[in-house]
Design an enzyme around this catalytic site. Structure first.
Site, PDB file in Angstrom:
ATOM      1  N   HIS A 145      -1.410  -9.917  -3.313  1.00 43.24           N
ATOM      2  CA  HIS A 145      -2.175  -9.022  -4.178  1.00 43.24           C
ATOM      3  C   HIS A 145      -2.924  -9.801  -5.266  1.00 43.24           C
ATOM      4  O   HIS A 145      -3.031  -9.345  -6.409  1.00 43.24           O
ATOM      5  CB  HIS A 145      -1.235  -7.993  -4.809  1.00 43.24           C
ATOM      6  CG  HIS A 145      -1.883  -6.703  -5.195  1.00 43.24           C
ATOM      7  ND1 HIS A 145      -2.609  -6.558  -6.358  1.00 43.24           N
ATOM      8  CD2 HIS A 145      -1.922  -5.492  -4.591  1.00 43.24           C
ATOM      9  CE1 HIS A 145      -3.045  -5.312  -6.455  1.00 43.24           C
ATOM     10  NE2 HIS A 145      -2.645  -4.646  -5.392  1.00 43.24           N
ATOM     11  N   THR A 146      -3.487 -10.954  -4.917  1.00 44.84           N
ATOM     12  CA  THR A 146      -4.257 -11.720  -5.887  1.00 44.84           C
ATOM     13  C   THR A 146      -5.546 -10.994  -6.255  1.00 44.84           C
ATOM     14  O   THR A 146      -6.239 -10.461  -5.389  1.00 44.84           O
ATOM     15  CB  THR A 146      -4.584 -13.115  -5.331  1.00 44.84           C
ATOM     16  OG1 THR A 146      -3.364 -13.854  -5.174  1.00 44.84           O
ATOM     17  CG2 THR A 146      -5.509 -13.885  -6.256  1.00 44.84           C
ATOM     18  N   GLU A 185      -6.762  -7.297   0.290  1.00 49.48           N
ATOM     19  CA  GLU A 185      -5.379  -7.280   0.757  1.00 49.48           C
ATOM     20  C   GLU A 185      -5.345  -7.075   2.274  1.00 49.48           C
ATOM     21  O   GLU A 185      -5.602  -5.972   2.768  1.00 49.48           O
ATOM     22  CB  GLU A 185      -4.611  -6.164   0.066  1.00 49.48           C
ATOM     23  CG  GLU A 185      -4.665  -6.209  -1.451  1.00 49.48           C
ATOM     24  CD  GLU A 185      -4.322  -4.872  -2.075  1.00 49.48           C
ATOM     25  OE1 GLU A 185      -3.219  -4.351  -1.800  1.00 49.48           O
ATOM     26  OE2 GLU A 185      -5.177  -4.321  -2.797  1.00 49.48           O
ATOM     27  N   HIS A 231       3.539  -0.003  -2.688  1.00 47.00           N
ATOM     28  CA  HIS A 231       3.861  -1.434  -2.796  1.00 47.00           C
ATOM     29  C   HIS A 231       5.358  -1.716  -2.910  1.00 47.00           C
ATOM     30  O   HIS A 231       5.782  -2.619  -3.639  1.00 47.00           O
ATOM     31  CB  HIS A 231       3.139  -2.054  -3.983  1.00 47.00           C
ATOM     32  CG  HIS A 231       1.648  -2.157  -3.823  1.00 47.00           C
ATOM     33  ND1 HIS A 231       1.029  -2.240  -2.592  1.00 47.00           N
ATOM     34  CD2 HIS A 231       0.655  -2.207  -4.758  1.00 47.00           C
ATOM     35  CE1 HIS A 231      -0.281  -2.340  -2.774  1.00 47.00           C
ATOM     36  NE2 HIS A 231      -0.537  -2.313  -4.061  1.00 47.00           N
ATOM     37  N   GLN A 281      -7.612  -4.036   2.663  1.00 43.74           N
ATOM     38  CA  GLN A 281      -7.839  -3.132   1.539  1.00 43.74           C
ATOM     39  C   GLN A 281      -8.700  -3.856   0.509  1.00 43.74           C
ATOM     40  O   GLN A 281      -8.334  -4.925   0.014  1.00 43.74           O
ATOM     41  CB  GLN A 281      -6.514  -2.716   0.896  1.00 43.74           C
ATOM     42  CG  GLN A 281      -6.648  -1.731  -0.253  1.00 43.74           C
ATOM     43  CD  GLN A 281      -6.561  -0.280   0.167  1.00 43.74           C
ATOM     44  OE1 GLN A 281      -6.347   0.030   1.340  1.00 43.74           O
ATOM     45  NE2 GLN A 281      -6.694   0.635  -0.787  1.00 43.74           N
ATOM     46  N   ASN A 310       0.831  -1.201   0.000  1.00 46.82           N
ATOM     47  CA  ASN A 310       0.000   0.000   0.000  1.00 46.82           C
ATOM     48  C   ASN A 310       0.870   1.257   0.000  1.00 46.82           C
ATOM     49  O   ASN A 310       2.047   1.196  -0.349  1.00 46.82           O
ATOM     50  CB  ASN A 310      -1.025   0.006   1.135  1.00 46.82           C
ATOM     51  CG  ASN A 310      -2.366   0.591   0.684  1.00 46.82           C
ATOM     52  OD1 ASN A 310      -2.417   1.665   0.100  1.00 46.82           O
ATOM     53  ND2 ASN A 310      -3.438  -0.128   0.945  1.00 46.82           N
ATOM     54  N   ARG A 311       0.309   2.408   0.398  1.00 47.28           N
ATOM     55  CA  ARG A 311       0.938   3.695   0.134  1.00 47.28           C
ATOM     56  C   ARG A 311       1.574   4.310   1.375  1.00 47.28           C
ATOM     57  O   ARG A 311       1.077   4.142   2.489  1.00 47.28           O
ATOM     58  CB  ARG A 311      -0.088   4.676  -0.452  1.00 47.28           C
ATOM     59  CG  ARG A 311      -0.574   4.266  -1.834  1.00 47.28           C
ATOM     60  CD  ARG A 311      -1.752   5.096  -2.305  1.00 47.28           C
ATOM     61  NE  ARG A 311      -2.109   4.768  -3.686  1.00 47.28           N
ATOM     62  CZ  ARG A 311      -2.903   3.746  -4.028  1.00 47.28           C
ATOM     63  NH1 ARG A 311      -3.448   2.985  -3.084  1.00 47.28           N
ATOM     64  NH2 ARG A 311      -3.146   3.501  -5.298  1.00 47.28           N
TER      65      ARG A 311
END
Length: 367
Positions: A195-196, A332, A125, A304, A99-100
């Site tokens: 991250h599927t 996520e 990421h 997420q 994430n960020r």
């Protein structure tokens, strides 16, 4: 044993059934160190994983009639994972920080660290060469595979030599168990996730908007236009972000809620209503036509939900079909975005002598 040329052309089609010793982590161009692993169980469920990015490439599960389909978006060759436009992170492990992080900066123990800004002015990421873009070591474990990556001190701007492993295990209950462990030799931050992208009707199907989603969370973290949390924990009640009762993903997408405008749909973090520190149900996804159900269980404090808003038909998947707008979704499990800059939130700091340890389960069924 496949030749080097065959591995280059058909690496993700020809399966290495977890019997070989894997070369140490190498440069992306070293195709000979990249392998594919197939896990199966007594129900004929199949999971394929490559040590390029510790990536889940396929999840083949039955529908209510016993018909099998691949429900994970991805490619049938390694070159597409390496060269994918817009970097969708299909199936990969992302980090060192998933994430960020705002403006690619955080302060730890009084020292400021600067990371790559690969998502506008923000860090996403893990940066330009995150964990999705490296070759991991791999070794066989019981009905699974364990992958390890050793990130160098200063890699992508992060402090500390970090040793991270993720173990994938497939159970006879049709569950993929992902267990993460990490240690460091300097204080650092860690927040890794898988991250599927899922489409329970089958990868290549046109939309996930009719999937029914439940998220066990009464609060989410609103974001600014750069998708950085504002710091508020907002009640979901009365908003399009209320998934406490199952509802179709597309039901509220046309709302004029500013948060949906910021995310171009759902691309937000929910803070889970946890009762204890162990493994708990975070989300349930259901697709009515197939009857497939996905339960996501985790030890993490947040999740997420990303609704595939940036898919636009430019990427061609395993089925030969383009991945259209919102044709896949991610769930996520994680700590909240920008947590290194939010000391009031659960910490993502890892120190020498400590162990980062977290577990997430993707459990499949039908109804």
């Amino acid at each position: 044993m496949a030749t080097s040329l065959i591995r280059r052309l058909f690496l993700l089609v020809v399966t290495a059934i977890m019997t070989c010793c894997i070369a140490p982590a190498a440069e992306v161009s070293d195709f000979d160190s990249i392998n594919l692993y197939t896990l199966t169980n007594q129900n004929n469920m199949v999971v394929k994983i490559t040590n390029y990015g510790a990536t889940i490439t396929s999840i083949i599960v039955p529908d209510r009639n016993g018909d099998m389909a691949d429900v994970a978006l991805g490619y049938d060759n390694v070159e597409s994972y390496i060269n994918a436009a817009n970097r969708p992170y299909f199936g990969s492990v992302v980090g060192r920080y998933g994430n960020r992080i705002a403006q690619g900066q955080f302060t730890l123990d009084g020292k400021e660290y600067t990371l790559a800004t690969n998502d506008g002015e923000n860090h996403l990421h893990g940066g330009q060469m995150g964990f999705d873009k490296v070759v991991w070591d791999a070794e066989r474990v019981d009905n699974g595979v364990k992958m390890t990556y050793r990130a160098r001190d200063g890699e992508e701007g992060y402090p500390g030599n970090l040793t991270l492993s993720v173990s994938y295990t497939l159970t006879n209950e049709n569950a993929i168990v992902m267990h993460y462990e990490a240690t460091t030799d300097k204080p650092t931050v860690v927040n890794v996730t898988n991250h599927t992208y899922f489409n329970l009707a089958g990868e290549g199907e046109p939309t996930i908007n009719d999937h029914i989603l439940r998220i066990n969370a009464s609060k989410f973290t609103p974001v600014d236009s750069g998708l950085i949390p504002t710091g508020e924990l907002r009640d979901v009640a009365g908003t399009p972000f209320d998934f406490r009762a199952p509802k179709p993903i597309g039901r509220d997408l046309q709302s004029n809620d500013p948060q949906l405008q910021h995310g171009l749909g759902y691309d937000h973090n929910w803070v889970l209503d946890r009762e204890e520190a162990g493994l708990e149900l975070a989300a349930t996804l259901y697709e009515a036509h197939s009857g497939r159900v996905l339960d996501v269980l985790t030890t993490e404090p947040a999740i997420q939900f990303y609704g595939g808003n940036f898919l636009n038909g430019n990427l061609i998947g395993k089925s030969g079909k383009p991945y259209q707008h919102r044709s896949g979704l991610c769930l996520e499990t994680q700590h909240s975005p920008d947590s290194p800059n939010r000391p009031e939130w659960p910490s993502t700091t890892l120190r020498p002598g400590e162990k980062y340890e977290t577990t997430t389960v993707y459990r499949f069924g039908v109804k």
